[in-house]
Design a protein around this motif. Structure first.
Motif, PDB file in Angstrom:
ATOM      1  N   ASP A 163      -6.367  -3.094  -1.591  1.00  0.00           N
ATOM      2  CA  ASP A 163      -5.579  -2.640  -0.430  1.00  0.00           C
ATOM      3  C   ASP A 163      -4.257  -3.388  -0.319  1.00  0.00           C
ATOM      4  O   ASP A 163      -3.338  -2.924   0.371  1.00  0.00           O
ATOM      5  N   ARG A 164      -4.152  -4.524  -0.978  1.00  0.00           N
ATOM      6  CA  ARG A 164      -2.959  -5.363  -0.843  1.00  0.00           C
ATOM      7  C   ARG A 164      -1.972  -5.158  -1.982  1.00  0.00           C
ATOM      8  O   ARG A 164      -0.821  -5.604  -1.897  1.00  0.00           O
ATOM      9  N   ARG A 190       0.549  -3.307  -4.665  1.00  0.00           N
ATOM     10  CA  ARG A 190       1.466  -2.176  -4.793  1.00  0.00           C
ATOM     11  C   ARG A 190       1.373  -1.686  -6.233  1.00  0.00           C
ATOM     12  O   ARG A 190       2.198  -2.034  -7.089  1.00  0.00           O
ATOM     13  N   GLU A 216       2.409   3.847 -10.403  1.00  0.00           N
ATOM     14  CA  GLU A 216       1.822   5.172 -10.530  1.00  0.00           C
ATOM     15  C   GLU A 216       0.891   5.224 -11.750  1.00  0.00           C
ATOM     16  O   GLU A 216       1.225   4.743 -12.833  1.00  0.00           O
ATOM     17  N   ASP A 270      -1.032  -8.958 -11.654  1.00  0.00           N
ATOM     18  CA  ASP A 270      -0.523  -8.216 -10.500  1.00  0.00           C
ATOM     19  C   ASP A 270       0.522  -9.075  -9.790  1.00  0.00           C
ATOM     20  O   ASP A 270       0.850 -10.182 -10.234  1.00  0.00           O
ATOM     21  N   GLU A 271       1.051  -8.572  -8.665  1.00  0.00           N
ATOM     22  CA  GLU A 271       2.138  -9.283  -8.000  1.00  0.00           C
ATOM     23  C   GLU A 271       1.689 -10.561  -7.307  1.00  0.00           C
ATOM     24  O   GLU A 271       2.522 -11.374  -6.892  1.00  0.00           O
TER      25      GLU A 271
END
Length: 371
Positions: A327-328, A330, A333, A360-361
């Motif tokens: 959920d956190r 981004r 696509e 991930d970020e």
């Protein structure tokens, strides 16, 4: 099976004598022939002397000696130091008191050579004595004259064995990346990992200065990757390197990373996330049955299994918060986050001694599961 022993020696005039005593004692335990022992002790003394006297390295660096008695009776000895300069034999003048070390090695060893250390900085000089050497005496590593442009294996086959670690899920560790130019004009990083040596104490980790370490280890850049926390349960490692001290914090060489050109190691942009990176290592991760597995699924249904979460960006992450990590994020696509609980142990293995990883970020790290 092969037998081996290792010693770490300070760069001191006394280290050659200590190395001679260590090897002479070990030779008795291994019941080596007297002539093999005498030759090996002499040549080891010469190589350790060279490493202590001639290698130009930062203060505090040690000399690493590895002795391997192979099943065929051949004794292989490797001496590693932090200098990148490969040795070349030379003819000493009659009145010189030094300069004959490599000439002795070349004359008395059945085989010898030198190569840049892929599993650490510096070089390794090696020789072999004893029965079983055929042909021109050169075995699995090339001699000095053949080294230029040749990429050696990270560790000799005679010293490769497996290490198994368990109880890892949730354990804290840190990584120190020594970044330098690669042979192809890009960047590479030697990755040193604290796991198995300490729990990455926060006081020591937070005291590390990347710029000071870069100067100490004579590399353009150092990246401090952590603290991090494992999300796997077990690992078997088939190749590993030496232990270094980073301002008193011990970490062992674990891998070499080839940094893609579209990854910004300065952190100035977000281009390093969800980009595949190749890591040179030989490992097998195990995620235990009945415990959650967190994964990214990318284009082509390629699944990347979460191997560790990080506190580099968000220090509030916990093992329990990972259930809602998707959920956190981004996600680009075509990407999605998935949580599952396998009925059987999940084994995630490197392919051809390489792992493909993404971040991930939040700088959590995932490894491609090759099925």
């Amino acid at each position: 099976m092969n037998q081996h022993i290792e010693w770490r020696l300070p760069r001191s005039p006394r280290s050659a004598g200590r190395a001679r005593a260590f090897l002479a004692g070990q030779a008795k335990d291994w019941k080596l022939p007297d002539d093999t022992t005498e030759t090996a002790v002499l040549l080891l003394s010469e190589l350790v002397t060279n490493a202590c006297r001639h290698a130009r390295v930062p203060p505090g660096r040690e000399v690493w000696t590895r002795c391997v008695l192979r099943r065929d009776g051949v004794l292989r000895i490797e001496v590693s130091d932090a200098s990148d300069v490969l040795p070349r034999p030379r003819a000493a003048a009659p009145d010189e008191e030094s300069g004959r070390g490599l000439a002795l090695v070349e004359a008395l060893a059945d085989a010898w050579g030198a190569y840049p250390r892929a599993c650490g900085i510096g070089k390794t000089v090696w020789f072999e004595v004893g029965a079983g050497v055929g042909g021109d005496g050169v075995r699995d590593h090339r001699g000095c004259a053949a080294l230029e442009g040749v990429e050696e294996e990270p560790m000799s086959e005679t010293t490769r064995s497996s290490r198994h670690l368990s109880g890892m899920r949730g354990a804290r560790y840190g990584e120190v990346l020594l970044i330098s130019p690669s042979e192809d004009g890009g960047l590479k990083a030697a990755v040193y990992n604290t796991f198995g040596l300490n729990d990455c104490p926060l006081d020591k980790w937070n005291a590390l200065d990347a710029r000071a370490l870069a100067e100490q280890f004579q590399v353009p850049m150092v990246f401090l990757n952590g603290p991090r926390f494992w999300t796997i349960d077990e690992v078997t490692t088939y190749a590993w390197g030496d232990v270094e001290k980073f301002d008193g914090l011990e970490a062992r060489w674990a891998a070499e990373v080839r940094i893609p050109p579209d990854i910004d190691v300065s952190g100035a942009s977000a281009r390093k996330y969800y980009v595949e990176t190749t890591v040179a290592r030989d490992t097998e991760y195990v995620l235990a049955a009945g415990r959650p597995v967190y994964a990214l699924v990318g284009p082509g249904e390629r699944m990347y299994v979460l191997q560790a979460y990080s506190h580099t960006v968000d220090g509030s992450q916990t093992i329990d918060s990972l259930a809602t990590l998707g959920d956190r994020l981004r996600l680009p696509e075509g990407w999605r986050f998935r949580v599952g609980t396998p009925d059987e142990d999940l084994h995630v293995r490197t392919a051809d001694n390489k792992a493909t990883v993404v971040q991930d970020e939040l700088e959590n790290t995932y490894m491609l599961h090759v099925r």
